[in-house]
Design a protein around this motif. Structure first.
Motif, PDB file in Angstrom:
ATOM      1  N   ARG A  29       0.909  -1.308  -0.040  1.00 34.97           N
ATOM      2  CA  ARG A  29      -0.209   0.038  -0.143  1.00 34.97           C
ATOM      3  C   ARG A  29       0.883   1.258  -0.054  1.00 34.97           C
ATOM      4  O   ARG A  29       1.463   1.425   0.845  1.00 34.97           O
ATOM      5  N   THR A  30       0.946   1.831  -1.276  1.00 34.38           N
ATOM      6  CA  THR A  30       1.891   3.119  -1.394  1.00 34.38           C
ATOM      7  C   THR A  30       1.002   4.371  -1.654  1.00 34.38           C
ATOM      8  O   THR A  30       0.188   4.481  -2.506  1.00 34.38           O
ATOM      9  N   ALA A  31       1.602   5.260  -0.967  1.00 38.31           N
ATOM     10  CA  ALA A  31       1.338   6.689  -1.263  1.00 38.31           C
ATOM     11  C   ALA A  31       2.350   7.321  -2.105  1.00 38.31           C
ATOM     12  O   ALA A  31       3.632   7.417  -1.644  1.00 38.31           O
ATOM     13  N   LEU A  32       2.056   7.902  -3.372  1.00 40.16           N
ATOM     14  CA  LEU A  32       2.931   8.599  -4.021  1.00 40.16           C
ATOM     15  C   LEU A  32       2.658  10.165  -4.084  1.00 40.16           C
ATOM     16  O   LEU A  32       1.563  10.589  -4.734  1.00 40.16           O
ATOM     17  N   VAL A  33       3.724  11.071  -3.454  1.00 48.33           N
ATOM     18  CA  VAL A  33       3.036  12.520  -3.031  1.00 48.33           C
ATOM     19  C   VAL A  33       3.951  13.305  -3.919  1.00 48.33           C
ATOM     20  O   VAL A  33       5.248  13.081  -3.905  1.00 48.33           O
ATOM     21  N   GLU A  34       3.279  14.079  -4.835  1.00 49.61           N
ATOM     22  CA  GLU A  34       3.942  14.896  -5.870  1.00 49.61           C
ATOM     23  C   GLU A  34       3.685  16.477  -5.790  1.00 49.61           C
ATOM     24  O   GLU A  34       2.399  16.588  -5.811  1.00 49.61           O
TER      25      GLU A  34
END
Length: 500
Positions: A29-34
């Motif tokens: 479970r991954t959050a990619l924050v840009e």
């Protein structure tokens, strides 16, 4: 929307998109924050267009920087899903074996990382070689057809006529020479790590539920609980994670660490940031490739509209580095309509090292960048040599070098060291290959260990070109994606299995 994840990946650049895609593909479970946009405008994807690198473009951070005394410039960094790999020229060359040997980090030899270079690519020209991959997400090819005949071949012929050796495959880990540039472009369009690893809408049906992408979401600080990082602060909320991986690039990563109180004590206190964890090497001692462009007046035919920006390069030894510390790169496609083609001349193993420092705790305030280019006699000597070799290539190819009225050096400047130094200083720019601002290693200035964990902290890794102890002798785009591939295995505890 959940605030808790297995992993938070900060920064959706080349390494970050690669890492997030691989983690989500394994059910993490991954959050990619840009901080930038997560939709790439169609007009920015043609590989021949470098419009997004211009100051003021919405996809570009455009940091102000000092290159050397009296010379400033704007440094483009991608502000979009895919990072700088979504706006660059498509140059896709691996670091060379000597780079990894020089860095001397256990477990990071060229042979150690070769499986990851192979895993990321499908090389259309050398797919049968055991040095290349044939099933990776990135299609790699070299100039062919009319483009090669019009630009690459005359450049290579001129290099060979001057006695320089041939290097037909610049990703084979061999000796430096003249050869075509591998590029990650398909049908004239740039293919970034976002395109390759995060197909719309950010994942395939089998694993997209494992990935959450936050666009337009700058990370204010990392959240520390003692010596453990527990997540990130964004827009007044906290994204919690068992592990946080900073992949914000060689500018964004050290800036975020410093804003979070991780870095040199004097830098933090001067910016009004409380020291949470002193690490002297954050933002210090990094390197990049100083460069100047030698314009052509005429003699080069117009390239096709879908031409990749760099077509070919001569990598060579200045006399002290058999692995090749100079690069002459052919840009046959003008940077602006109606403009000239160029040869870019760069020192690929500079002695001069830069510094980066935040000026306040506010994430909207850009850091101060000081490249400190050409401070050593050796760097100035090698830059002069690169310009003079480029001029020889132009003569041998039958292409007309632009004179002073068109931005090029005059003959009397080429023949005099002091005057040529002046021309170089006035035209100096950067290759935008910044590396080493959060360097990997075990010395007093190292920031991360060989597993990319930040020294003295738990729950925090860095995985982008900031961890490379020095800028590699070739551009870092391919190496950034390799780092993302390896980081995925390190985070999952399967490093060494080289899974697809």
């Amino acid at each position: 929307m959940t605030d808790s994840f297995d992993v938070v990946v900060v920064g959706a650049g080349s390494a970050g998109c690669t890492l997030a895609g691989r983690l989500a593909g394994r059910g993490v479970r991954t959050a990619l924050v840009e901080a930038g946009a997560v939709v790439v405008p169609p007009d920015s994807t043609p590989i021949a267009s470098l419009a997004a690198t211009a100051p003021g473009h919405v996809l570009n951070w455009a940091y102000r920087a000092t290159l050397c005394q009296g010379r400033e410039c704007t440094v483009p960094r991608g502000r979009v899903l895919g990072g700088s790999g979504a706006i660059n020229g498509g140059y896709f060359v691996r670091a060379v074996p000597a780079d990894f040997a020089d860095w001397g980090v256990p477990g990071w030899s060229y042979d150690d990382v070769l499986p990851y270079y192979r895993r990321l690519e499908r090389d259309l020209d050398f797919c049968t070689s055991d040095r290349h991959g044939d099933a990776g997400p990135l299609r790699i090819s070299r100039p062919s057809g009319r483009l090669r005949a019009a630009t690459t071949d005359p450049f290579l012929a001129a290099c060979l006529a001057l006695g320089h050796p041939e290097e037909p495959d610049k990703n084979a880990g061999g000796s430096p020479g003249a050869g075509p540039i591998p590029t990650n472009a398909v049908d004239g369009r740039r293919v970034s790590a976002a395109t390759a690893y995060l197909p719309p809408p950010w994942g395939n049906a089998e694993w997209k539920d494992a990935l959450t992408v936050f666009g337009g979401t700058p990370v204010e600080t990392l959240v520390l609980d003692g010596d453990r990082v527990t997540g990130v602060r964004v827009g007044g909320r906290t994204l919690h994670a068992a592990e946080t991986v900073v992949t914000a690039g060689a500018v964004g990563t050290p800036a975020l660490l410093q804003r979070s109180g991780i870095g040199p004590e004097d830098t933090l206190r001067a910016a009004g940031v409380a020291v949470a964890h002193e690490l002297p090497g954050v933002g210090r001692g990094w390197s990049d490739h100083p460069a100047v462009f030698l314009p052509l007046r005429s003699g080069l035919p117009d390239p096709p509209a879908d031409a990749v920006a760099p077509q070919a390069a001569l990598n060579l030894d200045s006399g002290t580095d058999p692995a090749g510390d100079l690069e002459i790169l052919l840009f046959a496609h003008p940077f602006a309509p109606g403009g000239p083609a160029h040869l870019m001349c760069a020192v690929q193993r500079p002695d001069s090292l830069g510094m980066l420092a935040i000026t306040s705790p506010d994430h909207d305030d850009p850091p101060r960048l000081d490249f400190r280019y050409l401070r050593t006699t050796s760097d100035r000597h090698r830059m002069r040599a690169a310009v003079r070799i480029a001029a020889e290539i132009l003569r041998a190819a039958g292409w007309d070098r632009a004179g002073p009225d068109d931005g090029g050096p005059a003959g009397w400047e080429l023949g005099n060291d002091t005057r040529l130094d002046g021309w170089i200083r006035d035209h100096l720019t950067t290759s935008v290959h910044l590396s080493g601002s959060a360097a990997m290693g075990s010395g007093p200035d190292a920031v991360v260990d060989a597993d990319l964990r930040v020294h003295g902290l738990t729950g925090l890794r860095v995985a982008d070109t900031s961890v490379l102890p020095r800028a590699p002798r070739r551009g870092p785009a391919a190496t950034a994606i390799m780092i993302g591939e390896r980081a995925a295995d390190l985070v999952c505890g399967i490093e060494g299995e080289h899974r697809a």
